[in-house]
Enzyme design. Structure first.
Site, short mmCIF file in Angstrom:
data_model
loop_
_atom_site.label_atom_id
_atom_site.label_comp_id
_atom_site.label_asym_id
_atom_site.label_seq_id
_atom_site.Cartn_x
_atom_site.Cartn_y
_atom_site.Cartn_z
N ASN A 218 32.01 33.61 33.61
CA ASN A 218 30.87 33.97 33.36
C ASN A 218 30.70 34.74 31.82
O ASN A 218 29.21 35.35 31.07
CB ASN A 218 29.39 34.40 33.80
CG ASN A 218 29.89 35.43 34.25
OD1 ASN A 218 30.50 36.73 34.04
ND2 ASN A 218 29.16 36.35 35.07
N ASP B 230 40.38 41.35 52.29
CA ASP B 230 40.96 42.79 52.45
C ASP B 230 39.20 43.61 53.32
O ASP B 230 38.57 42.60 53.07
CB ASP B 230 40.50 43.41 50.82
CG ASP B 230 41.49 44.08 50.64
OD1 ASP B 230 42.17 44.66 51.51
OD2 ASP B 230 42.93 44.21 49.90
N ASP C 112 31.11 38.57 30.80
CA ASP C 112 30.56 39.59 31.28
C ASP C 112 31.64 40.02 31.86
O ASP C 112 31.80 41.61 31.30
CB ASP C 112 30.14 40.02 32.57
CG ASP C 112 30.74 39.58 33.36
OD1 ASP C 112 31.65 38.93 33.79
OD2 ASP C 112 29.66 39.92 34.73
N HIS D 114 48.13 46.13 43.81
CA HIS D 114 47.35 46.22 42.23
C HIS D 114 47.59 47.62 42.38
O HIS D 114 46.97 48.11 41.47
CB HIS D 114 46.16 45.73 43.26
CG HIS D 114 45.63 46.07 44.40
ND1 HIS D 114 46.15 46.19 45.64
CD2 HIS D 114 44.64 47.29 45.03
CE1 HIS D 114 45.84 46.34 46.18
NE2 HIS D 114 44.76 47.21 45.78
N ASP D 115 48.43 48.36 42.85
CA ASP D 115 48.83 48.97 42.84
C ASP D 115 49.49 50.60 42.63
O ASP D 115 50.04 51.98 42.57
CB ASP D 115 48.51 50.02 44.35
CG ASP D 115 47.21 50.07 45.61
OD1 ASP D 115 46.00 50.22 44.74
OD2 ASP D 115 47.24 50.12 46.46
N GLU E 119 48.09 47.57 56.08
CA GLU E 119 48.00 48.45 54.92
C GLU E 119 48.95 49.30 55.18
O GLU E 119 48.19 50.56 55.95
CB GLU E 119 48.01 48.25 53.95
CG GLU E 119 48.72 49.52 52.50
CD GLU E 119 47.23 50.37 51.45
OE1 GLU E 119 48.24 50.59 50.27
OE2 GLU E 119 46.41 50.25 51.87
N ASP F 267 37.31 35.03 34.49
CA ASP F 267 35.63 35.52 34.35
C ASP F 267 34.97 34.38 33.86
O ASP F 267 35.56 33.84 33.05
CB ASP F 267 35.71 36.91 33.08
CG ASP F 267 34.46 36.87 32.80
OD1 ASP F 267 33.40 36.35 34.04
OD2 ASP F 267 34.29 37.17 31.56
N ASP G 54 42.93 47.52 55.15
CA ASP G 54 43.35 48.94 53.79
C ASP G 54 43.55 50.19 54.71
O ASP G 54 42.84 50.79 55.62
CB ASP G 54 41.81 48.95 53.18
CG ASP G 54 42.06 50.24 52.31
OD1 ASP G 54 43.18 49.71 51.22
OD2 ASP G 54 42.18 51.23 51.80
N ASP H 182 35.52 37.03 38.55
CA ASP H 182 34.32 36.50 39.56
C ASP H 182 35.04 35.55 40.28
O ASP H 182 36.14 34.39 39.84
CB ASP H 182 32.76 36.52 38.48
CG ASP H 182 33.36 34.92 37.58
OD1 ASP H 182 34.04 34.13 37.25
OD2 ASP H 182 32.52 35.62 36.67
C1 NOJ Z 1 44.99 51.49 49.56
C2 NOJ Z 1 44.08 50.20 48.33
O1 NOJ Z 1 45.04 49.99 47.82
C3 NOJ Z 1 43.77 51.03 47.10
O2 NOJ Z 1 43.30 50.33 46.21
C4 NOJ Z 1 42.78 51.78 47.63
O3 NOJ Z 1 42.75 52.57 46.84
C5 NOJ Z 1 42.66 52.89 48.18
N1 NOJ Z 1 43.70 52.17 49.37
C6 NOJ Z 1 41.26 53.23 49.36
O4 NOJ Z 1 41.07 52.48 49.68
#
Ligand code: NOJ
Length: 559
Positions: free
Chosen positions: A23, A98, A25, A329-330, A256, A21, A199, A29
């Protein structure tokens, strides 16, 4: 097998909200990213994959796009983005964006117009159906709990949303929608980006007639994966996208694709198929999921993990190309899930890194993995931000009568916020991520685990990643070598060979805290082989025929 720059690249995923980050907040960013590009160059990264930075109301942290041509205000401006791209290129790296085109935000102009009336020219951009006797059109369950349909009172129809209520699915059967999306992709490619991560791209074609899913759960809504994954027209759409857009540029693509087999993946990634370069498969991410899915957590075994990875390595050999990843990230943090994030954190993170860089395919590193960041356990559900986690908590505690403690246990193991806590840069407050209040709390272990500390410690996970990345560039066998599984001590040790142009690699990985006896495979004992990399300092030679691998030891030999 052809040589390609995207096979030889190491990719680093940035989740912008949690990276840096600039700035104060509390939200990462683009300027923050720019300030860290020297770090990524130092590490040896070739390609950056940026999770969504488009304008979005953030119901799902940017995976719900409102304006495909705009940048999220909290992240900066288009000028910042242009500067970032040129700074990435200046350092000899590439950038992939993405691409979220299975669905948009419900605040996207196209959806607003689509919802405005049944006769709107945009109506068919999305999937609308009349109710079924006052009920949803079918029994599909959303990935984020509850029905996959939302009723729209003004036009008295339901729209489909496989994810949140604010993420309506596009209707890919509509040619006008497809052209609109191709136009948008072309616009970004013309700005000079180097490709896309797509995605849930195998969800764009749904089963004809949207039939009910078979009932497997004692709830009104049912998992319908086989009805919206790898649908009847998916290859037709991707081929069309390739022909109209991708084929005109030298870019890379990774789709994905949950629920694919190696045979499916060969169709998506085969070199003569003109579709995608690689896909993210999920079999190894489901190694600890029971029949009830992700939250039905089961113990995993190394033999099952090996069986899965063997299947992918051998199954795609000569037919396509693997992507390699152990978290994103999931997903939970790799070291907490497959290693030991306490006593052997550093050593087991290095062992897993060795796996990541010595399988055949393109490695993807998720931010923080390179310093061995771990899962997090917040005391209160109010400290969590992820919509999937929050919806699941509500449904499980309120509708299914599962206790708070049990649901929290599941979140600690599998919740997506494990991976989304801010990147740990140094020992200052909030790990140097922000000078303000972070949007999601920092993991309390930041004083021990952070980039600054890891840079000064030559034995850190970070230096080990840097070395692996460099070795991969010097040893094409690590990229192109054929994978040959070895069977010795399968329950505790993962071992395999790679073969390429008369050279061989031997990889041995102890996945346990217990030292393991390992019988050296024939051909390695008497040969003059060289130790390429290891996370253990002392190594007796292989000549005795039997060696002992220490806790979480990784060794790679080459000859
Ligand atoms: C897969 C993404 O990696 C995930 O973070 C997202 O919630 C779902 N697709 C829906 O876009």
């Amino acid at each position: 097998m052809s040589k390609q720059w995207w096979k030889e690249s190491v990719i680093y995923q940035i989740y912008p909200r949690s990276f840096a980050d600039s700035n104060g907040d509390g939200i990462g960013d683009l300027k923050g990213i720019i300030s860290k590009l020297d770090y990524l160059e130092w590490l040896g990264i070739d390609v950056i994959w940026l999770s969504p930075v488009y304008d979005s109301p953030n119901d799902d942290n940017g995976y719900d796009i409102r304006d495909y041509y705009g940048i999220m205000k909290e992240f900066g401006t288009m000028d910042d983005w242009e500067l970032m791209l040129s700074e990435v290129h200046k350092r000899g790296m590439k950038l992939i964006m993405d691409l979220v085109i299975n669905h948009s935000s419900d605040e996207c102009e196209w959806f607003v117009k689509s919802a405005s009336s049944k006769t709107s020219p945009y109506r068919d951009y999305y999937i609308w159906r009349p109710g079924n006797g006052g009920q949803e059109p079918n029994n599909w369950e959303s990935h984020f709990s509850g029905s996959a349909w939302k009723y729209h009172e003004e036009t008295d129809e339901y729209f489909l949303h496989l994810f949140s209520k604010k993420q309506p699915d596009f209707n890919w059967e509509n040619e006008a929608l497809r052209s609109e999306l191709y136009k948008m992709m072309t616009w970004w490619l013309d700005k000079g980006i180097d490709g896309f991560r797509m995605d849930v791209i195998n969800m764009i074609s749904k089963a004809e007639g949207l039939p009910d899913a078979a009932e497997v759960r004692d709830t009104p809504y049912q998992p319908a994966g086989d009805l919206f994954l790898n649908g009847p027209r998916v290859h037709e759409y991707i081929k069309e996208m390739n022909e109209q857009v991708l084929s005109k540029y030298d870019v890379m693509t990774v789709g994905e694709t949950p629920g694919v087999t190696p045979d499916d993946a060969a169709l998506f990634t085969g070199e003569d198929r003109n579709e995608l370069n690689m896909v993210f498969q999920f079999d190894h991410m489901d190694v600890d999921s029971g029949p009830g899915g992700k939250w039905d957590i089961q113990p995993w075994t190394l033999s099952e993990l090996r069986r899965i990875l063997d299947g992918w390595q051998l199954g795609l050999e000569g037919r396509g190309w693997n992507s390699l990843y152990l978290n994103n990230h999931d997903q939970p943090r790799m070291v907490s899930r497959f290693g030991d994030d306490k006593e052997y954190r550093v050593k087991s993170a290095k062992m897993l890194a060795t796996l990541l860089h010595t399988l055949q395919g393109t490695p993807y590193i998720y931010q923080g993995e390179e310093i061995g960041m771990t899962n997090v356990e917040f005391d209160s559900i109010d400290d969590y931000r992820d919509i999937e986690t929050l919806n699941m908590y509500k449904e499980a505690t309120e509708e299914r009568g599962i206790s708070h403690d049990e649901v929290m246990r599941r979140i600690y193991i599998k919740g997506r916020d494990n991976a989304r806590t801010p990147m740990q840069w140094n020992q200052t407050k909030h790990a140097g991520f922000t000078t303000g209040e972070p949007w999601l709390a920092v993991n309390q272990n930041y004083e021990e685990i952070n980039v600054e500390e890891a840079k000064t410690d030559k034995n850190s996970v970070l230096h080990y990643y840097k070395k692996l990345i460099a070795l991969r560039k010097e040893n094409p066998i690590m990229i192109y070598g054929a994978y040959r599984p070895l069977d010795e001590n399968k329950e505790a040790v993962y071992s395999y060979e790679r073969e390429w142009e008369g050279k061989k690699l031997l990889v041995m990985l102890n996945f346990t805290a217990t030292p393991q006896v390992y019988k050296v495979p024939p051909g390695w004992m008497k040969s003059s082989c060289e130790l390429l990399i290891s996370n253990e300092a002392i190594h007796p030679s292989l000549e005795d025929g039997t060696i002992e691998l220490s806790s979480y030891e990784a060794r790679v030999y080459v000859k």
